[in-house]
Design an enzyme around this catalytic site. Structure first.
Site, PDB file in Angstrom:
ATOM      1  N   GLU A 247       6.651  -7.471   2.526  1.00 59.33           N
ATOM      2  CA  GLU A 247       5.940  -6.280   2.064  1.00 59.33           C
ATOM      3  C   GLU A 247       5.141  -6.700   0.847  1.00 59.33           C
ATOM      4  OE1 GLU A 247       4.744  -3.584  -0.145  1.00 59.33           O
ATOM      5  OE2 GLU A 247       6.819  -2.983  -0.507  1.00 59.33           O
ATOM      6  N   CYS A 281       2.419  -0.815  -5.146  1.00 55.67           N
ATOM      7  CA  CYS A 281       1.713  -1.563  -4.104  1.00 55.67           C
ATOM      8  C   CYS A 281       0.893  -0.650  -3.199  1.00 55.67           C
ATOM      9  CB  CYS A 281       2.700  -2.383  -3.274  1.00 55.67           C
ATOM     10  SG  CYS A 281       4.046  -1.422  -2.560  1.00 55.67           S
TER      11      CYS A 281
END
Length: 475
Positions: A247, A281
């Site tokens: 990720e 993010c």
């Protein structure tokens, strides 16, 4: 807590003397230290995870779920202590830290239930005497690497997912935020998770990854962090044929069509952009606004950004905290200076806030050319770019221009526009007309350079399971 390494069921300061300073980002002052694991400590953790795996894998899904649910309840009981530690070491406002710590129990609960739903399947065979089945089995001991921006929220998914599947885990926590991580691991310990099933280490990241990933004990690698580090760890894992979940970074587009409500959408956009000082993010960076709505949206967005209250987590009414590292202040200033030099318009912000701690003003840039660095690099800070577009095709083309594909946001009340975004925006997660990401029951992950695999949802536990096909002839 001073002994922050957790190896084979025991808290320890490790076998060496190396430690790293822990800072309060709101003041820049040192508030503690974290022990660094040495090779001998990592070998102990590997031995413990390898030794505990057969017994934990053989534990029924029912019994694993009971222990996980107990862990979840302990996490809820300790949520305030974790939240205080998050704010102190990471810098985010206490209200945000409470949401993060308070959600840990829900993530654990979700995986506890998924443990009991890890179904295989029967495949109809071509011969009546043959039974064909697929059984899902835990992949094995896991090495997990977790970031500092959501220290509890990110690591709890990795630990709970691995344990639910029947895997053991060695978690490498972020050195910036060790206390809240240790408090999270303590919840699993107090619930009665057997020794060796969960292990926690801190230290020099390159040393730990180079030691754990090649080990034959480790069968799976889970990493959340930057694209460059993800590429490096992914290549290392591939060399040793290890499964990975990655990720990585993002550069999320936030597409606003001219039929959207500028007041409502600008409020949501400011909340998403500047939470955790933009150190998210999935945070939107490129605000793409259709021409007819551009001026109204920009004015509202900039006004709301200017009105945000900055300060230390414990101060009342604080809406945005500091950056987590001193070096990020210069990075933010460099992005702004480069954009302005390329012809962008600085609408608000653009400088350090105050002279203590690592605060940077909420910043809005408008009409930023593609040549500016911020149009291709993830800023990971409180800088928003607001640019205009004319057509659906232009908006989707800009959304897909970059190699990132983690998250995207879209706002319109016209079905043909929302359908176009659903069909054509290249992203792992898309939220339309609201913020709907990161719930325990939903998958979280990206595509392209933003990584592969998901955490959360039913997909989350599948990352820790491997299928075994069985073909059995009877008679």
């Amino acid at each position: 807590m001073t002994d922050l390494l957790f190896i084979d069921g025991q808290w320890t300061a490790g076998s060496g003397t190396r430690r790293g300073d822990v800072f309060n980002p709101a003041t820049g002052g040192v508030i503690g230290s974290v022990p660094f694991a040495e090779a001998v400590d990592l070998d102990r953790a590997l031995a413990a995870a390898g030794r505990a795996f057969p017994g934990w894998a053989a534990t029924s899904a029912h019994d694993r779920a009971i222990l996980l649910k107990k862990s979840a309840n302990i996490a809820r009981d300790n949520a305030e202590e974790m939240a205080q530690a998050i704010s102190r070491e990471q810098g985010k406002p206490l209200s945000e830290a409470r949401m993060e710590a308070g959600g840990a129990g829900d993530h654990i609960d979700w995986y506890a239930e998924e443990a009991r739903r890890s179904y295989g399947r029967i495949i109809p065979s071509r011969a009546p005497q043959v039974m064909q089945s697929v059984i899902l089995e835990p992949v094995g001991p896991v090495a997990a690497f977790s970031p500092w921006n959501f220290p509890v929220g990110q690591l709890v998914r990795k630990i709970a997912g691995a344990l639910a599947a029947g895997c053991t885990i060695i978690a490498k926590g972020p050195e910036e935020t060790p206390t809240c991580i240790a408090l999270l691991v303590r919840c699993f310990e107090e619930a009665g998770i057997p020794a060796g099933v969960v292990n926690l280490v801190f230290g020099v990241p390159a040393e730990i990854s180079a030691h754990l990933i090649p080990s034959p004990v480790i069968r799976k690698v889970s990493f959340t962090g930057s694209v460059p580090v993800g590429r490096h760890l992914g290549a290392m894992a591939a060399t040793h044929l290890k499964r990975t979940t990655m990720e990585l970074g993002g550069h999320a587009p936030f597409i606003v069509f001219d039929d959207a409500d500028a007041e409502t959408v600008s409020s949501l956009g400011v909340g998403l952009k500047f939470r955790n000082a933009g150190q998210v993010c999935a945070s939107p960076t490129r605000f793409l606004v259709q021409e007819a709505l551009f001026d109204g949206f920009l004015a509202r967005f900039a006004q709301k950004a200017e009105a945000l209250t900055l300060g230390a987590a414990e101060e009342p009414g604080v809406q945005m905290g500091p950056l987590a590292h001193a070096r990020r202040l210069q990075a933010m200033q460099d992005y702004v200076a480069d954009a302005v030099a390329q012809g962008a318009r600085l609408v608000t912000g653009g400088a350090r806030h105050g002279n203590e701690g690592w605060f940077f003003q909420p910043t809005v840039l408008a009409d930023v050319p593609l040549s500016a660095r911020i149009m291709t690099e993830e800023p990971f800070g409180p800088i928003a770019v607001v640019n205009r577009f004319a057509t659906v095709e232009e908006a989707i083309g800009e959304a897909n221009r970059l190699p990132y594909g983690l998250a995207a946001f879209g706002f319109s009340n016209r079905i043909e526009r929302t359908h176009a975004m659903v069909r054509w925006v290249e992203t792992g997660m898309l939220s339309i007309n609201h913020f709907g990401l990161a719930a325990p029951e939903t998958p979280f992950g990206g595509i392209k350079d933003s990584g592969h695999g998901s955490e959360g949802g039913s997909e989350g536990i599948m990352a820790y399971l491997t299928p075994k096909f069985v073909s059995q002839r009877n008679g």
